[in-house]
Design an enzyme around this catalytic site. Sequence first.
Site, PDB file in Angstrom:
ATOM      1  N   ASP A  11       3.689  -3.698  -0.065  1.00 40.86           N
ATOM      2  CA  ASP A  11       2.701  -2.631   0.095  1.00 40.86           C
ATOM      3  C   ASP A  11       1.333  -3.305   0.092  1.00 40.86           C
ATOM      4  OD1 ASP A  11       1.450  -0.122   0.216  1.00 40.86           O
ATOM      5  OD2 ASP A  11       1.373   0.020  -1.965  1.00 40.86           O
ATOM      6  N   GLU A  71       4.139  -2.403   5.159  1.00 42.77           N
ATOM      7  CA  GLU A  71       3.616  -1.133   5.651  1.00 42.77           C
ATOM      8  C   GLU A  71       2.757  -1.356   6.890  1.00 42.77           C
ATOM      9  OE1 GLU A  71       0.893   2.685   4.248  1.00 42.77           O
ATOM     10  OE2 GLU A  71       1.116   0.976   2.897  1.00 42.77           O
ATOM     11  N   ASP A 145       2.142   0.537  -6.452  1.00 43.26           N
ATOM     12  CA  ASP A 145       2.232  -0.382  -5.309  1.00 43.26           C
ATOM     13  C   ASP A 145       3.619  -1.033  -5.221  1.00 43.26           C
ATOM     14  OD1 ASP A 145      -0.749  -0.388  -4.498  1.00 43.26           O
ATOM     15  OD2 ASP A 145      -0.796  -0.887  -6.629  1.00 43.26           O
TER      16      ASP A 145
END
Length: 170
Positions: A11, A71, A145
Amino acid sequence: MESVRTVIGVDPGTKRVGYAVIEETNKCWSVVDCGVFRFPQRASIPERLTMLFDGLTTLLSEHSPDCVVVEEPYVRPFGMRSALVVAQSVGVVKLAAVKAGVSVVSYPYTQAKRTLTGSGTASKETLASAVQQLLKLPQLPPWQDAIDAMAFALCHCLLSPQQEEVQVKR
């Protein structure tokens, strides 16, 4: 011997970058490692990106993953500046993976939510609950996260089932 695939979810961010190392067997998924890379507040963006690259390089050499999942950056019209900085972080993740000889894929956050919860607009709490249930975790780590990184790794595992050519680890 059992077929094992190791997937690292990431992330990306500018202040913190979450990561999760997930092992997938024919029977289940398990968390091998997870955490957050944190950067000093006074560090410049280039310094943070260098620290991220070094941390990821170490993580990749320790776990020898089959794939890194990151991501895909989303650009909102009102958040262009922060999106561009996060995109640099994504670039560093991809660079570290490629330099380590590891394939890399990316998914939008809404795809991870949709794959794990059935809704691309699910809340962070709903996504966290799905991650906890799928990984059979007694409790989640304290870092959102890292939970999001787990979600990206699981998303890839669900969308890209193990192939027979995935290496067999002893």
